[in-house]
Design a protein around this motif. Structure first.
Motif, PDB file in Angstrom:
ATOM      1  N   ASP A 122      84.160  30.926  75.800  1.00 40.80           N
ATOM      2  CA  ASP A 122      84.920  30.372  76.922  1.00 40.80           C
ATOM      3  C   ASP A 122      84.078  29.381  77.729  1.00 40.80           C
ATOM      4  O   ASP A 122      84.635  28.525  78.438  1.00 40.80           O
ATOM      5  CB  ASP A 122      85.396  31.492  77.856  1.00 40.80           C
ATOM      6  CG  ASP A 122      86.490  32.345  77.229  1.00 40.80           C
ATOM      7  OD1 ASP A 122      87.027  31.923  76.183  1.00 40.80           O
ATOM      8  OD2 ASP A 122      86.787  33.428  77.766  1.00 40.80           O
ATOM      9  N   ASN A 123      82.768  29.503  77.607  1.00 40.18           N
ATOM     10  CA  ASN A 123      81.899  28.603  78.371  1.00 40.18           C
ATOM     11  C   ASN A 123      81.884  27.179  77.802  1.00 40.18           C
ATOM     12  O   ASN A 123      81.539  26.228  78.503  1.00 40.18           O
ATOM     13  CB  ASN A 123      80.457  29.130  78.397  1.00 40.18           C
ATOM     14  CG  ASN A 123      80.324  30.410  79.202  1.00 40.18           C
ATOM     15  OD1 ASN A 123      81.224  30.769  79.959  1.00 40.18           O
ATOM     16  ND2 ASN A 123      79.206  31.093  79.044  1.00 40.18           N
ATOM     17  N   ARG A 124      82.231  27.047  76.537  1.00 39.29           N
ATOM     18  CA  ARG A 124      82.072  25.743  75.874  1.00 39.29           C
ATOM     19  C   ARG A 124      82.885  24.643  76.565  1.00 39.29           C
ATOM     20  O   ARG A 124      82.426  23.509  76.708  1.00 39.29           O
ATOM     21  CB  ARG A 124      82.469  25.842  74.401  1.00 39.29           C
ATOM     22  CG  ARG A 124      81.550  26.722  73.556  1.00 39.29           C
ATOM     23  CD  ARG A 124      81.932  26.662  72.085  1.00 39.29           C
ATOM     24  NE  ARG A 124      81.175  27.599  71.272  1.00 39.29           N
ATOM     25  CZ  ARG A 124      79.977  27.366  70.733  1.00 39.29           C
ATOM     26  NH1 ARG A 124      79.406  26.198  70.950  1.00 39.29           N
ATOM     27  NH2 ARG A 124      79.374  28.265  70.000  1.00 39.29           N
ATOM     28  N   ALA A 125      84.116  24.956  76.979  1.00 50.05           N
ATOM     29  CA  ALA A 125      84.960  23.937  77.617  1.00 50.05           C
ATOM     30  C   ALA A 125      84.324  23.449  78.908  1.00 50.05           C
ATOM     31  O   ALA A 125      84.347  22.242  79.213  1.00 50.05           O
ATOM     32  CB  ALA A 125      86.349  24.511  77.896  1.00 50.05           C
ATOM     33  N   TYR A 126      83.735  24.358  79.673  1.00 49.24           N
ATOM     34  CA  TYR A 126      83.117  23.959  80.934  1.00 49.24           C
ATOM     35  C   TYR A 126      81.826  23.172  80.694  1.00 49.24           C
ATOM     36  O   TYR A 126      81.525  22.229  81.434  1.00 49.24           O
ATOM     37  CB  TYR A 126      82.844  25.189  81.800  1.00 49.24           C
ATOM     38  CG  TYR A 126      84.106  25.958  82.127  1.00 49.24           C
ATOM     39  CD1 TYR A 126      85.183  25.328  82.737  1.00 49.24           C
ATOM     40  CD2 TYR A 126      84.237  27.309  81.805  1.00 49.24           C
ATOM     41  CE1 TYR A 126      86.360  26.026  83.029  1.00 49.24           C
ATOM     42  CE2 TYR A 126      85.391  28.014  82.097  1.00 49.24           C
ATOM     43  CZ  TYR A 126      86.447  27.360  82.699  1.00 49.24           C
ATOM     44  OH  TYR A 126      87.611  28.055  82.981  1.00 49.24           O
ATOM     45  N   ILE A 127      81.093  23.558  79.669  1.00 47.18           N
ATOM     46  CA  ILE A 127      79.882  22.808  79.340  1.00 47.18           C
ATOM     47  C   ILE A 127      80.243  21.391  78.919  1.00 47.18           C
ATOM     48  O   ILE A 127      79.551  20.422  79.272  1.00 47.18           O
ATOM     49  CB  ILE A 127      79.076  23.516  78.230  1.00 47.18           C
ATOM     50  CG1 ILE A 127      78.605  24.902  78.701  1.00 47.18           C
ATOM     51  CG2 ILE A 127      77.886  22.655  77.807  1.00 47.18           C
ATOM     52  CD1 ILE A 127      77.702  24.873  79.923  1.00 47.18           C
ATOM     53  N   ARG A 128      81.351  21.234  78.176  1.00 42.94           N
ATOM     54  CA  ARG A 128      81.813  19.888  77.807  1.00 42.94           C
ATOM     55  C   ARG A 128      82.097  19.058  79.049  1.00 42.94           C
ATOM     56  O   ARG A 128      81.813  17.863  79.096  1.00 42.94           O
ATOM     57  CB  ARG A 128      83.076  19.975  76.932  1.00 42.94           C
ATOM     58  CG  ARG A 128      82.779  20.074  75.448  1.00 42.94           C
ATOM     59  CD  ARG A 128      84.017  19.782  74.618  1.00 42.94           C
ATOM     60  NE  ARG A 128      85.089  20.750  74.857  1.00 42.94           N
ATOM     61  CZ  ARG A 128      85.192  21.914  74.217  1.00 42.94           C
ATOM     62  NH1 ARG A 128      84.313  22.259  73.314  1.00 42.94           N
ATOM     63  NH2 ARG A 128      86.201  22.716  74.490  1.00 42.94           N
ATOM     64  N   GLU A 129      82.669  19.702  80.064  1.00 41.13           N
ATOM     65  CA  GLU A 129      82.962  18.984  81.298  1.00 41.13           C
ATOM     66  C   GLU A 129      81.669  18.570  82.008  1.00 41.13           C
ATOM     67  O   GLU A 129      81.569  17.441  82.522  1.00 41.13           O
ATOM     68  CB  GLU A 129      83.841  19.841  82.220  1.00 41.13           C
ATOM     69  CG  GLU A 129      85.235  20.064  81.663  1.00 41.13           C
ATOM     70  CD  GLU A 129      86.143  20.847  82.597  1.00 41.13           C
ATOM     71  OE1 GLU A 129      85.875  20.869  83.820  1.00 41.13           O
ATOM     72  OE2 GLU A 129      87.131  21.448  82.121  1.00 41.13           O
ATOM     73  N   LEU A 130      80.694  19.465  82.048  1.00 42.10           N
ATOM     74  CA  LEU A 130      79.414  19.109  82.664  1.00 42.10           C
ATOM     75  C   LEU A 130      78.770  17.945  81.921  1.00 42.10           C
ATOM     76  O   LEU A 130      78.174  17.054  82.545  1.00 42.10           O
ATOM     77  CB  LEU A 130      78.463  20.315  82.661  1.00 42.10           C
ATOM     78  CG  LEU A 130      78.854  21.513  83.526  1.00 42.10           C
ATOM     79  CD1 LEU A 130      77.765  22.579  83.477  1.00 42.10           C
ATOM     80  CD2 LEU A 130      79.100  21.096  84.960  1.00 42.10           C
TER      81      LEU A 130
END
Length: 567
Positions: free
Chosen positions: A336-344
């Motif tokens: 689930d963290n991957r989408a937020y890391i993509r945003e960062l």
């Protein structure tokens, strides 16, 4: 007095540096020799220019030396080892050319004398026991044995391919300059002219600014002051050398070296200063790049503390890299963290790294994911849409990182409470989003895709693949004359990249509509699967229509990019 010590500078030449019994040591763990043919060619062209113009000189840059506490004749080379090593190799190549004359019995006795004088001047005296020459220049632990055994003593290596890459470069440098000398036919026919070429041209007219410092802290400050290309690498080497100097036993030193290599291989040398600054920000306030070395010197004073630091850096190194790469294996167990890391990645956000470092250690997995989402929302509102000053972000994230480390902040909600001042209000965010314009060219195109994807997912309640659609410009980027009855040139330039003028569209439909007039486009939009596009039903597309649509999208954006804790 400290300033005088820091800026003890003078103009000097290679000949002045290497004479009078002075010895120069490259720190044992400094980078290996790395110059290649491009560097050698640049230097040789400079030397040729001096050779053809006897009244000229050439500036070789700054040379940073650390004085020895035990001898005024010994110096540690903090910066400049590549240049000094290469000039020494040129001296060796000249001496070998004179040896060739001796072998051909051309003025054999005179050339033997010249050879001996040049060796003593630029290389070193002969050891009376082994009868071998040792250098006035001592390279690092990986290069020095080869340099002394083969280059200084003019011995061809038995198997060049078996040498390390850096030692191969040393040998190739010798061959390069030896071959370059061969082209100076008017010089190589005479031992006297070869000696003159070395002593008058190479040794005296290649000039350095010599900067002497008394300790590593001053050396580090010099790096920051010079602001030279490659400063990050040199500063990192300096930090490494200081840490390694704290280890006394060979076993501890070897383990520290192995650990250092693992860290640097993970974060990469050029990223190390930033990585170290983020780590230090877990406990220190306002850690500036120019203070890194001072902070380390004040906090790490023995081998155990050095090992503790290396352990911590190794612990955070994988997280540091993973925060910039959504595909990293680090996120395998928390997808689930991957989408937020993509945003960062997309927002190019790094100010939050210290807070994320601390939270990854202290928070549960679920709370770390919630924090990632919060940082993305904060960043999108503050940086992407409202374009506010990023300096405040770093200060606040630094304070929160320290609070998490100290156990004073234990949840994402408390993080939000501490960062509330940078949470752009709904009213301002909506106003700024209503005016948002982003080019669809270059790297910015990914950001536009992301925004349209989020808006469409909210409108259709279906997950949307960012790569599944083309970005349709309702008012075309290059409109035909038919469009100019509604838009003048200034409006076209201002409005073509406004978010309200952009919509997702299937690639084949996008190709069909091209630069067509609005009625044809609008009819095609009804064939699209994208709800945002289907909702474009205005009878005419004018500046006012575009502004109204963007205002509606702004209302949608307010609840899409909203903190879970803002209520």
């Amino acid at each position: 007095m400290a300033r005088i010590n820091l800026l003890d500078t003078r103009t000097t030449s290679f000949g002045d540096l290497i004479s009078n019994g002075k010895i120069y040591r490259v720190p044992p763990f400094q980078r290996d020799y790395s110059w290649s043919e491009e560097n050698w060619e640049d230097l040789w062209q400079d030397i040729l220019a001096l050779h053809t113009n006897p009244d000229s000189s050439h500036y070789m840059g700054a040379l940073v030396l650390q004085s020895s506490s035990t001898s005024d004749k010994e110096f540690t080379i903090i910066d400049g080892q590549q240049r000094l090593a290469t000039l020494s190799i040129i001296a060796i190549a000249v001496i070998q050319k004179i040896q060739n004359l001796v072998d051909r019995e051309e003025e054999a006795e005179a050339n033997k004398d010249r050879q001996e004088i040049l060796r003593r001047t630029y290389l070193s005296d002969r050891d009376p026991r082994s009868l071998r020459y040792s250098s006035k220049l001592l390279l690092n632990e990986n290069n020095n044995d080869f340099y002394q055994s083969n280059l200084i003593n003019l011995r061809t290596p038995r198997n060049i391919r078996s040498l390390s890459k850096s030692n191969q470069l040393l040998w190739r440098a010798f061959q390069y300059f030896f071959n370059c000398l061969e082209k100076l036919q008017e010089v190589i026919q005479s031992g006297e002219k070869l000696a003159t070429f070395l002593t008058d041209t190479v040794a005296q007219r290649l000039l350095f600014i010599q900067i002497n410092v008394e300790d590593e802290l001053n050396a580090y400050t010099v790096f920051e002051t010079l602001n030279a290309r490659g400063i990050e690498l040199s500063a990192t080497d300096l930090l490494k050398n200081y840490l390694f100097s704290l280890f006394r036993g060979p076993d501890d030193l070897q383990e520290a070296q192995r650990q250092w290599r693992r860290i640097v291989n993970t974060v990469q040398m050029e990223n190390f200063p930033d990585f170290l600054r983020y780590y230090l920000s877990l406990k220190e306030t306002r850690v500036r790049r120019e203070r890194l070395f001072k902070v380390i010197r004040e906090s790490v004073k023995n081998a155990q503390q050095a090992f503790d630091l290396l352990d911590q850096l190794e612990n955070y190194s994988s997280l540091f890299i993973a925060l910039g790469n959504s595909n990293d294996e680090f996120w395998r167990d928390t997808p689930d963290n991957r989408a937020y890391i993509r945003e960062l990645e997309l927002f190019k956000v790094r100010q939050a790294y210290p807070t994320l470092f601390a939270a990854h250690d202290k928070f549960t997995r679920e709370n770390f994911t919630r924090l990632l989402k919060l940082v993305c929302v904060l960043s999108f509102r503050y940086t992407i849409v409202s374009s506010l000053n990023p300096n405040e972000l770093e200060t606040l994230y630094n304070k929160v990182a320290i609070a998490i480390t100290n156990g004073e902040v234990t949840s994402p909600r408390q993080v939000f409470d501490n960062l509330r001042s940078i949470y752009v209000s709904d009213e301002k965010f909506s106003q700024d989003f209503s005016l948002l314009s982003i080019s669809t060219k270059g790297q910015k195109k990914k950001l536009v895709r992301y925004i349209l994807c989020k808006l469409e997912a909210d409108a259709s309640h279906i997950d949307v693949n960012e790569d599944s659609f083309s970005i349709e410009h309702i008012l075309p980027e290059s409109p035909t004359d038919d469009w100019r009855q509604y838009f003048n040139d200034a409006q076209i330039e201002e409005l073509a990249y406004r978010i309200g003028n952009l919509t997702p569209l299937e690639p084949y439909l996008n190709r069909q509509v091209g630069n067509e007039v609005y009625p044809i486009k609008q009819a095609t939009y009804q064939k699209s699967v994208y709800v945002l596009t289907q909702n474009i039903v205005a009878e005419e597309w004018t500046p006012d229509t575009l502004v109204r649509r963007q205002g509606d999208l702004a209302k949608r954006a307010v609840h899409i990019w909203s903190s879970d804790f803002s209520a």
